[in-house]
Design a protein around this motif. Structure first.
Motif, mmCIF file in Angstrom:
data_model
loop_
_atom_site.group_PDB
_atom_site.id
_atom_site.type_symbol
_atom_site.label_atom_id
_atom_site.label_comp_id
_atom_site.label_asym_id
_atom_site.label_seq_id
_atom_site.Cartn_x
_atom_site.Cartn_y
_atom_site.Cartn_z
ATOM 1 N N SER A 65 0.962 -1.101 -0.079
ATOM 2 C CA SER A 65 0.008 0.074 0.109
ATOM 3 C C SER A 65 1.014 1.214 -0.050
ATOM 4 N N GLY A 66 2.253 1.127 0.789
ATOM 5 C CA GLY A 66 2.960 2.375 0.828
ATOM 6 C C GLY A 66 3.361 2.564 -0.749
ATOM 7 N N GLY A 67 3.714 1.531 -1.495
ATOM 8 C CA GLY A 67 4.329 1.411 -2.943
ATOM 9 C C GLY A 67 3.129 2.406 -3.754
ATOM 10 N N ILE A 68 1.857 2.037 -3.641
ATOM 11 C CA ILE A 68 0.859 2.752 -4.125
ATOM 12 C C ILE A 68 0.917 4.080 -3.982
ATOM 13 N N ARG A 69 0.860 4.497 -2.573
ATOM 14 C CA ARG A 69 0.754 5.891 -2.187
ATOM 15 C C ARG A 69 1.962 6.604 -2.732
ATOM 16 N N ASP A 70 3.305 5.924 -2.692
ATOM 17 C CA ASP A 70 4.494 6.446 -3.378
ATOM 18 C C ASP A 70 4.327 6.946 -4.768
ATOM 19 N N LEU A 71 3.722 5.930 -5.388
ATOM 20 C CA LEU A 71 3.412 6.120 -6.825
ATOM 21 C C LEU A 71 2.497 7.393 -7.198
ATOM 22 N N VAL B 25 14.595 17.668 -8.441
ATOM 23 C CA VAL B 25 15.606 17.740 -7.518
ATOM 24 C C VAL B 25 15.529 19.085 -6.443
ATOM 25 N N ARG B 26 15.124 20.166 -6.747
ATOM 26 C CA ARG B 26 14.782 21.218 -6.091
ATOM 27 C C ARG B 26 13.881 20.710 -4.835
ATOM 28 N N THR B 27 12.744 20.286 -5.429
ATOM 29 C CA THR B 27 11.738 19.735 -4.450
ATOM 30 C C THR B 27 12.023 18.857 -3.504
ATOM 31 N N ARG B 28 12.762 17.999 -3.734
ATOM 32 C CA ARG B 28 13.597 16.838 -2.861
ATOM 33 C C ARG B 28 14.585 17.455 -1.854
ATOM 34 N N ARG B 29 15.380 18.529 -2.443
ATOM 35 C CA ARG B 29 16.204 19.040 -1.528
ATOM 36 C C ARG B 29 15.416 20.084 -0.380
ATOM 37 N N ASN B 30 14.261 20.844 -0.688
ATOM 38 C CA ASN B 30 13.724 21.482 0.142
ATOM 39 C C ASN B 30 12.855 20.714 1.165
ATOM 40 N N THR C 254 14.224 18.101 2.302
ATOM 41 C CA THR C 254 14.913 17.021 3.119
ATOM 42 C C THR C 254 15.484 18.311 4.342
ATOM 43 N N LYS C 255 15.643 19.792 3.584
ATOM 44 C CA LYS C 255 15.909 20.630 4.532
ATOM 45 C C LYS C 255 14.824 20.945 5.677
ATOM 46 N N MET C 256 13.376 20.813 5.131
ATOM 47 C CA MET C 256 12.246 21.133 6.193
ATOM 48 C C MET C 256 11.931 19.771 6.917
ATOM 49 N N GLY C 257 12.566 18.839 6.730
ATOM 50 C CA GLY C 257 12.210 17.433 7.480
ATOM 51 C C GLY C 257 11.100 16.734 7.284
ATOM 52 N N SER C 258 10.667 17.480 5.859
ATOM 53 C CA SER C 258 9.480 16.580 5.368
ATOM 54 C C SER C 258 9.584 15.035 5.068
ATOM 55 N N GLU C 259 8.617 14.443 4.673
ATOM 56 C CA GLU C 259 8.831 13.204 4.187
ATOM 57 C C GLU C 259 9.099 12.996 2.672
ATOM 58 N N ASN C 260 9.931 12.522 2.260
ATOM 59 C CA ASN C 260 10.588 12.492 0.702
ATOM 60 C C ASN C 260 9.883 10.984 0.246
#
Length: 448
Positions: free
Chosen positions: A11-17, A206-211, A213-219
């Protein structure tokens, strides 16, 4: 225990997609209509023997429907705020005739004529917005009156005649990106545009993933980001070569460039600004929004005025493409714009919808029109089919809303709606909480 862990991973894989498209309830509906668009394109591609994705047909598709998609951008904001605008076709027509008259009879230069058209659209929008926001007349009534008034003005100003426009003006509606550089067999401007878009998509991810990570959000997992970029870039490159490989003298239309700029601009406004979030708040629950400090009258005034400005732009692009303005301009445009917004996932009750979803909804209508015409289906049957598509789309939305959940695609993505709180205590002001997606704001959550 092992089985539960495996099910959770699946289910996590589906949500990740699902995170490819942002997740969420409204995004689930838009993901569904996006899938429907792909199916429709492939179906017509097969039925028409490959004519649907022919470069010449694609270029014509953009040119013929750019005005409807521009109207859909403004209409989605009106509908999110809980209103409707029936006057956009008439506004486009009266602006078109004024601009044509200005260039032909008054010898106004075409750049100044465009500014004149936008100014007339703003004045019309301010007039209608004043009645809606400050007098309190329902937008349905105000714009119904506007539809009659401005249709009459169109015929009065032009004496019910067709007025041609100068060749230089036709560039905004019938022009293409210029050719330059070495002979590659393709239009180099279009190739460069596609390359830039593909690079921007990758850099933005790339910018979204960096931001995050900086904010401590779930990637989302890395494979999701890579898959997303590969798929989107592949689509961009494929269509780039299609548009660049049309007949000599054609390429990606200028009207498509204008549309793309507007999509980027209004997507940013609605998703990433406080003002945009306030539009969602007003549509979700005007009373709660007012208690939270949102200036409701200002919001309503803006969305109505903005709609007329975009209608003016759409009218000028249509006139430029047809090289003349006439009494039949704009007929039925408001219906196509409204249908595009609802098919694209906007809620009938307001508060939900996106610019991207409305564009996809508009493309569904455009491909339906184009594909059925290629198959030789008569116009009366085309109208019946479009009506059924709209009815089914809205019916699914209403049914889903009654059950308190998202669409089927939304359920597959795990994007269920949280039940709303029963209410606040007596005398207590609703809580104001920020959200990451304005399309999922409930009547009690908005960003100030």
């Amino acid at each position: 225990m092992t089985t539960q862990i495996e099910e959770k991973k699946k289910s996590g894989g589906i949500r990740d997609l699902g995170k490819m498209f942002g997740g969420g309830q409204s995004t689930g509906r838009q993901f569904g209509i996006l899938g429907a668009l792909v199916v429709i394109v492939l179906l017509f591609q097969i039925l028409t023997g490959g004519k649907t994705l022919d470069p010449v047909n694609l270029i014509n598709l953009v040119n013929q429907n750019a005005y409807v998609l521009i109207l859909a951008i403004g209409m989605v904001m009106v509908i999110i705020a809980g209103h409707i605008d029936l006057s956009v076709g008439s506004v486009a027509a009266v602006v078109g005739i004024i601009v044509a008259q200005a260039m032909t009879s008054w010898h106004v230069a075409w750049p100044l004529a465009i500014l004149l058209g936008l100014a007339v659209g703003a004045l019309i929008g301010a007039w209608q917005g004043w009645w809606v926001a400050y007098v309190g007349v329902p937008a349905f009534i105000v714009t119904l009156a506007g539809m009659l008034i401005f249709r009459g003005l169109n015929q009065l100003i032009g004496n019910a005649n067709t007025i041609p426009v100068p060749d230089a003006f036709t560039f905004i509606g019938g022009g293409f990106l210029p050719e330059w550089g070495p002979d590659t067999g393709y239009n180099n401007s279009t190739l460069l545009l596609g390359l830039v878009i593909a690079v921007v998509i990758a850099l933005r991810e790339v910018r979204t993933r960096r931001n995050q990570t900086k904010m401590g959000s779930e990637n989302a997992p890395l494979w999701v980001s890579v898959f997303k970029v590969v798929v989107l870039d592949a689509i961009v490159i494929y269509f780039t070569f299609l548009f660049a490989g049309g007949r000599v003298g054609t390429s990606f239309p200028v009207s498509g460039i204008i549309l793309g700029v507007l999509i980027i601009l209004y997507s940013f406004v609605t998703r990433s600004t406080i003002f945009g979030r306030h539009i969602y708040a007003v549509g979700g629950n005007a009373h709660a929004a007012e208690l939270s400090g949102v200036k409701i009258k200002r919001i309503n005034f803006f969305v109505m005025m903005n709609m007329s400005v975009l209608a003016a732009l759409a009218g000028m692009i249509a006139v430029a493409r047809s090289v003349s303005s006439g009494p039949q301009d704009g007929l039925g445009w408001e219906l196509d714009a409204i249908a595009a917004v609802f098919i694209g996932g906007a809620a009938v009750s307001g508060g939900i919808g996106t610019v991207g979803g409305s564009i996809v909804g508009g493309l569904v209508i455009a491909v339906l029109n184009n594909g059925l015409q290629l198959l030789g289906v008569t116009s009366d049957k085309v109208q019946i089919i479009k009506g059924l598509v709209l009815l089914i789309a809205v019916g699914v939305d209403v049914y889903s809303h009654r059950r308190g959940g998202p669409s089927l695609i939304g359920r597959l993505l795990g994007a269920g709606r949280r039940p709303a709180e029963s209410g606040t205590a007596a005398g207590e002001q609703p809580t104001v909480t920020p959200t990451s997606d304005p399309t999922e704001q409930s009547s009690r959550s908005l960003t100030t």
